[in-house]
Design a protein around this motif. Structure first.
Motif, PDB file in Angstrom:
ATOM      1  N   LYS A 276       0.757  -1.241  -0.202  1.00 14.79           N
ATOM      2  CA  LYS A 276      -0.013   0.128   0.131  1.00 14.79           C
ATOM      3  C   LYS A 276       0.798   1.265  -0.035  1.00 14.79           C
ATOM      4  O   LYS A 276       0.419   2.231  -0.613  1.00 14.79           O
ATOM      5  CB  LYS A 276      -0.907  -0.037   1.293  1.00 14.79           C
ATOM      6  N   LEU A 277       1.853   0.916   0.765  1.00 14.29           N
ATOM      7  CA  LEU A 277       2.948   2.340   0.951  1.00 14.29           C
ATOM      8  C   LEU A 277       3.356   2.792  -0.605  1.00 14.29           C
ATOM      9  O   LEU A 277       3.475   3.872  -1.031  1.00 14.29           O
ATOM     10  CB  LEU A 277       3.957   2.001   1.770  1.00 14.29           C
ATOM     11  N   ALA A 278       3.877   1.602  -1.193  1.00 15.59           N
ATOM     12  CA  ALA A 278       4.433   1.804  -2.533  1.00 15.59           C
ATOM     13  C   ALA A 278       3.418   2.287  -3.596  1.00 15.59           C
ATOM     14  O   ALA A 278       3.816   3.388  -4.405  1.00 15.59           O
ATOM     15  CB  ALA A 278       4.835   0.543  -3.200  1.00 15.59           C
ATOM     16  N   GLU A 279       2.221   2.135  -3.162  1.00 13.74           N
ATOM     17  CA  GLU A 279       0.980   2.646  -4.283  1.00 13.74           C
ATOM     18  C   GLU A 279       0.969   4.268  -3.963  1.00 13.74           C
ATOM     19  O   GLU A 279       0.840   4.789  -4.752  1.00 13.74           O
ATOM     20  CB  GLU A 279      -0.184   1.927  -4.007  1.00 13.74           C
ATOM     21  N   VAL A 280       1.022   4.505  -2.579  1.00 11.42           N
ATOM     22  CA  VAL A 280       0.817   5.838  -2.186  1.00 11.42           C
ATOM     23  C   VAL A 280       1.818   6.678  -2.695  1.00 11.42           C
ATOM     24  O   VAL A 280       1.604   7.830  -3.305  1.00 11.42           O
ATOM     25  CB  VAL A 280       0.510   5.782  -0.441  1.00 11.42           C
ATOM     26  N   PHE A 281       3.223   6.199  -2.587  1.00  9.35           N
ATOM     27  CA  PHE A 281       4.366   6.820  -3.008  1.00  9.35           C
ATOM     28  C   PHE A 281       4.128   6.987  -4.643  1.00  9.35           C
ATOM     29  O   PHE A 281       4.446   8.266  -5.153  1.00  9.35           O
ATOM     30  CB  PHE A 281       5.548   6.217  -2.519  1.00  9.35           C
ATOM     31  N   ASN A 283       1.483   7.070  -6.529  1.00  7.61           N
ATOM     32  CA  ASN A 283       0.302   8.199  -6.865  1.00  7.61           C
ATOM     33  C   ASN A 283       0.865   9.464  -6.628  1.00  7.61           C
ATOM     34  O   ASN A 283       0.291  10.315  -7.258  1.00  7.61           O
ATOM     35  CB  ASN A 283      -0.824   7.683  -6.122  1.00  7.61           C
ATOM     36  N   ASN A 284       1.634   9.741  -5.680  1.00 12.61           N
ATOM     37  CA  ASN A 284       1.934  11.129  -5.166  1.00 12.61           C
ATOM     38  C   ASN A 284       3.119  11.477  -5.917  1.00 12.61           C
ATOM     39  O   ASN A 284       4.022  12.524  -5.551  1.00 12.61           O
ATOM     40  CB  ASN A 284       2.104  11.166  -3.646  1.00 12.61           C
ATOM     41  N   GLY A 285       3.739  10.632  -6.626  1.00  8.02           N
ATOM     42  CA  GLY A 285       4.978  10.914  -7.591  1.00  8.02           C
ATOM     43  C   GLY A 285       6.348  11.142  -6.460  1.00  8.02           C
ATOM     44  O   GLY A 285       7.141  11.955  -6.812  1.00  8.02           O
ATOM     45  N   ILE A 286       6.244  10.439  -5.561  1.00  5.07           N
ATOM     46  CA  ILE A 286       7.682  10.351  -4.656  1.00  5.07           C
ATOM     47  C   ILE A 286       8.337   9.285  -5.008  1.00  5.07           C
ATOM     48  O   ILE A 286       8.143   8.142  -5.331  1.00  5.07           O
ATOM     49  CB  ILE A 286       7.076  10.321  -3.248  1.00  5.07           C
ATOM     50  N   LEU A 287       9.664   9.584  -4.982  1.00  4.29           N
ATOM     51  CA  LEU A 287      10.555   8.749  -5.327  1.00  4.29           C
ATOM     52  C   LEU A 287      11.005   7.787  -4.195  1.00  4.29           C
ATOM     53  O   LEU A 287      11.596   8.376  -3.292  1.00  4.29           O
ATOM     54  CB  LEU A 287      11.875   9.369  -5.966  1.00  4.29           C
ATOM     55  N   VAL A 288      11.182   6.543  -4.341  1.00  2.00           N
ATOM     56  CA  VAL A 288      11.389   5.667  -3.229  1.00  2.00           C
ATOM     57  C   VAL A 288      12.839   5.093  -3.230  1.00  2.00           C
ATOM     58  O   VAL A 288      13.147   4.317  -4.544  1.00  2.00           O
ATOM     59  CB  VAL A 288      10.216   4.532  -2.841  1.00  2.00           C
ATOM     60  N   ILE A 289      13.719   5.297  -2.558  1.00  2.00           N
ATOM     61  CA  ILE A 289      15.069   4.734  -2.718  1.00  2.00           C
ATOM     62  C   ILE A 289      15.184   3.219  -2.085  1.00  2.00           C
ATOM     63  O   ILE A 289      15.507   2.379  -2.500  1.00  2.00           O
ATOM     64  CB  ILE A 289      16.093   5.566  -2.301  1.00  2.00           C
ATOM     65  N   SER A 290      14.670   3.325  -0.945  1.00  2.00           N
ATOM     66  CA  SER A 290      14.502   1.814  -0.203  1.00  2.00           C
ATOM     67  C   SER A 290      13.285   1.809   0.765  1.00  2.00           C
ATOM     68  O   SER A 290      13.058   2.775   1.327  1.00  2.00           O
ATOM     69  CB  SER A 290      15.825   1.474   0.560  1.00  2.00           C
ATOM     70  N   MET A 291      12.886   0.514   1.040  1.00  2.00           N
ATOM     71  CA  MET A 291      12.110   0.415   1.872  1.00  2.00           C
ATOM     72  C   MET A 291      12.334  -0.916   2.674  1.00  2.00           C
ATOM     73  O   MET A 291      12.417  -2.083   2.125  1.00  2.00           O
ATOM     74  CB  MET A 291      10.780   0.049   1.032  1.00  2.00           C
ATOM     75  N   ASN A 292      12.299  -0.915   4.056  1.00  2.00           N
ATOM     76  CA  ASN A 292      12.846  -2.049   4.911  1.00  2.00           C
ATOM     77  C   ASN A 292      11.767  -2.360   5.945  1.00  2.00           C
ATOM     78  O   ASN A 292      11.187  -1.539   6.354  1.00  2.00           O
ATOM     79  CB  ASN A 292      14.002  -1.677   5.580  1.00  2.00           C
ATOM     80  N   LEU A 293      11.561  -3.622   6.278  1.00  2.00           N
ATOM     81  CA  LEU A 293      10.527  -3.947   7.042  1.00  2.00           C
ATOM     82  C   LEU A 293      11.466  -4.401   8.473  1.00  2.00           C
ATOM     83  O   LEU A 293      12.272  -5.178   8.259  1.00  2.00           O
ATOM     84  CB  LEU A 293       9.870  -5.244   6.642  1.00  2.00           C
ATOM     85  N   SER A 294      11.203  -3.851   9.587  1.00  2.00           N
ATOM     86  CA  SER A 294      11.965  -4.062  10.681  1.00  2.00           C
ATOM     87  C   SER A 294      11.071  -4.763  11.609  1.00  2.00           C
ATOM     88  O   SER A 294      10.008  -4.477  12.227  1.00  2.00           O
ATOM     89  CB  SER A 294      12.780  -2.984  11.527  1.00  2.00           C
ATOM     90  N   LYS A 295      11.476  -6.164  11.967  1.00  2.00           N
ATOM     91  CA  LYS A 295      10.580  -7.232  12.857  1.00  2.00           C
ATOM     92  C   LYS A 295      11.186  -6.935  14.255  1.00  2.00           C
ATOM     93  O   LYS A 295      12.198  -6.743  14.915  1.00  2.00           O
ATOM     94  CB  LYS A 295      10.591  -8.514  12.453  1.00  2.00           C
ATOM     95  N   ALA A 296      10.042  -7.220  15.446  1.00  2.00           N
ATOM     96  CA  ALA A 296      10.546  -7.458  16.757  1.00  2.00           C
ATOM     97  C   ALA A 296      11.520  -8.702  16.733  1.00  2.00           C
ATOM     98  O   ALA A 296      11.007  -9.493  16.059  1.00  2.00           O
ATOM     99  CB  ALA A 296       9.384  -7.360  17.458  1.00  2.00           C
ATOM    100  N   SER A 297      12.302  -8.603  17.531  1.00  2.00           N
ATOM    101  CA  SER A 297      13.233  -9.762  17.799  1.00  2.00           C
ATOM    102  C   SER A 297      12.432 -10.800  18.845  1.00  2.00           C
ATOM    103  O   SER A 297      11.485 -10.092  19.522  1.00  2.00           O
ATOM    104  CB  SER A 297      14.607  -9.540  18.215  1.00  2.00           C
TER     105      SER A 297
END
Lengths: 356, 287
Positions: A276-281, A283-297
């Protein structure tokens, strides 16, 4: 298969193990995780017949350990916390003794002992006295003893304690190898070890099982929020506003410390919302360089599920009985409740303590 | 049982314990053989056994001190518990191994009378009855001391307590003379004994009701006997103590009467303490 039902063990007035029940399925590696004095060793000692239970039953492959101990013990290989070695014997003599006590014939022993020694890497020291061996080798001799005779279930109580890092890795690999042909139960208070080696984790605290599941499930179910870190190029504020429109997003933080025109958004949400985030970015023409999911250990979960009992210990407000959590039985709702309880009560306790 | 037996027997002879024990026993018997049979030229070899019987007071506690105390200290009792062995196999395996060590000096000294018979008249029946008695006495003492070794995890303490118990038993005959044997004193002693039995029952079972019932029943029996047949009670304690004195009974055999009651006493002591050991080992898991 091992089935433990309502197992309780009291030492005088102190309850070391409080009515715990669980099932050990064949062919998996189970990890008993818990702080010191949680009841791990006591439970293991009862399963292996070294200790009697105050109440409850343990059946190993259908044999009750208290009713038919000899039959049940034939299916189990056990390495207690302190390897039970005779210092005046050589590993070869020692394994011969254990093998004979397990009812193996001479021919079987001649075949099995070299195999087990090779597996545990003690062939080189086969004829040295055990008392002259290093701690690591002693531990291996202990493991060799446990797996001699190919028992159905191998139970190892803190098998890596006191070993150097290289030995720890070796023993872990050995345990993983064992897991291919045996059911393995090991106990530990070292989290990475358990999460790395075990298929299934049983967290035990104050003699009660507080959680039991696979490492991944534990992490995904116990972690109420997911944190996604997105590095973007462009106007961080408008991007943050756009993201905040999403229902799933709970919090957005902007970290624009970078000098190369990029900014980092730290987005907290309930689930993994990267798509969903990718879609939002986009649609708003924002350049995404990286996207990371950080999980609880696993460590966070461990602290979370055991902290409630800690409050009981430190004399905090009385908490209701820990809701035993088992995803296999009822997923979803129960999990959320558990989390809520833990969080709420932790907050209550801390605020009350602060008031005092 | 075979595995434990072999392990134990090997244990005696991987260290010095077994060798030293055998050496001391054989040297002592050798000295007495020298003095009696060679210097004084007696051919009555049974008196060598009779006179060296006190060596058992040292021999047996050292023989048995490690048996269970050491296992507990090393943590190897956990291994024995987790192996598919019956408790009786563990106890008997260990017990028989110690009997082998005890039997070796008997075997060697059994050759001496054969040699002596070439130079004088040896009453073989008497000598070998004395040898059998010596072995059985040793076996009974070993069973008692094995049980003591089970109660502690310190070998030295096990050895000292065993020695004290054997010493007490050795001098029992003399000590019992000091126990008052009047009707009143006997009654008081028996009442105290009943209370002790009650306390032991309570300590073992943790069941106060059961302990009370046992004590009350015993007390009633005691009162009944006191009223109906008071002479039974009089001097009962010295009588009983004299009956269970293991060493004194042995001299009957040396003096030529291989009494069935003596053999029965030794065998029942062995069985009693082996059974008790199995029970304690079983109960250990509750501690």
């Amino acid at each position: 298969m091992i089935e433990v039902q309502n197992l309780t063990r009291k030492y005088g007035n102190h309850t070391a193990v409080d009515s715990i029940s669980f099932k050990i399925e064949d062919g998996r590696i189970y990890g008993f995780l818990g702080p010191n004095g949680a009841g791990k060793s006591t439970t293991m000692n009862i399963i292996t017949g070294c200790l009697a239970a105050t109440s409850g039953t343990v059946t190993v492959n259908g044999c009750d350990i208290f009713e038919e101990p000899v039959k049940a013990k034939k299916c189990i290989g056990y390495l207690p916390e302190i390897p039970p070695l005779y210092p005046d014997m050589t590993p070869l003599e020692y394994l011969r003794f254990v093998g004979r006590a397990k009812g193996m014939k001479k021919a079987e022993l001649n075949e099995a002992i070299p195999t087990v020694m090779a597996k545990t890497g003690i062939s080189d020291v086969a004829n040295k006295l055990i008392k002259s061996l290093s701690k690591g080798y002693k531990q291996r001799v202990g493991i060799a003893q446990a797996i001699l005779g190919n028992p159905h279930v191998v139970i190892l109580d803190e098998p890596t304690v006191g070993l150097d890092p290289k030995q720890i890795v070796e023993i872990r690999n050995l345990i993983k190898e064992l897991g291919e042909n045996h059911t393995v139960i090991l106990s530990s208070h070292i989290l990475p070890e358990v999460s790395e080696v075990c298929d299934e984790i049983i967290i035990i605290s104050n003699g009660e099982i507080v959680a039991s599941d696979t490492a991944e499930n534990l992490i995904s179910h116990f972690n109420p929020s997911t944190v996604t870190e997105v590095v973007i190029k462009g106007d961080a504020d408008s991007a943050a506003n756009a993201v905040a429109q999403l229902d799933e997003v709970k919090e957005v933080e902007i970290d624009d410390g970078a000098t190369d025109g990029t900014a980092k958004l730290v987005i907290t949400s309930g689930d993994d919302i990267r798509e969903k985030l990718a879609e939002v970015f986009m649609n708003n023409g924002i350049l995404v360089i990286s996207m990371n999911l950080s999980k609880a250990s696993l460590e966070d979960i461990f602290l979370e599920v055991t902290s409630e009992n800690l409050h009981m210990l430190t004399g905090g407000a009385p908490v209701q009985e820990t809701p035993a959590y088992n995803v296999a039985e009822d997923a979803g709702n129960a999990v959320d409740e558990t989390n809520d309880n833990i969080v709420d009560e932790t907050n209550n306790n801390s605020s009350e303590e602060a008031d005092e | 049982m075979g595995a434990v037996f072999k392990k134990e027997l090997r244990g005696y002879f991987t260290g010095f314990t077994g060798y030293i024990l055998l050496a001391v026993m054989l040297v002592m018997m050798g000295i007495y053989t020298m003095i009696y049979c060679l210097s004084y030229q007696y051919s009555a070899f049974e008196f060598v056994y009779g006179n060296t019987v006190f060596v058992l007071m040292l021999f047996v506690p050292i023989l048995t001190m490690r048996m269970f105390a050491e296992e507990k200290k090393q943590g190897t009792d956990r291994l024995l518990y987790s192996l598919p062995l019956k408790m009786s196999e563990i106890v008997l395996g260990k017990y028989f191994a110690s009997l082998v060590v005890l039997g070796i000096p008997c075997f060697f000294t059994g050759i001496y009378p054969l040699i002596l018979s070439r130079f004088g008249n040896v009453n073989f029946r008497l000598v070998y009855a004395a040898m059998l008695g010596f072995f059985l006495l040793g076996a009974a003492l070993t069973a008692v001391c094995m049980f003591i070794s089970l109660l502690t995890e310190n070998q030295i303490i096990a050895a000292i307590i065993s020695f004290a118990v054997l010493l007490l038993n050795y001098f029992m005959n003399n000590l019992t003379n000091y126990i008052p044997s009047t009707l009143f004193a006997s009654t008081v002693i028996l009442v105290l004994l009943v209370i002790v039995v009650g306390l032991i029952v309570w300590a073992v079972t943790k069941n106060a009701v059961l302990a009370d019932i046992v004590s009350i029943v015993l007390l009633l029996v005691l009162i009944a006997i006191r009223l109906i047949k008071a002479e039974l009670i009089q001097g009962i304690l010295p009588k009983i103590l004299n009956k269970i004195e293991l060493f004194e009974q042995y001299f009957n055999i040396v003096y030529g009467s291989l009494d069935i009651s003596t053999i029965a006493l030794y065998l029942s002591t062995i069985i009693l303490f082996c059974v008790l050991s199995v029970q304690v080992l079983e109960r250990r898991r509750w501690a």
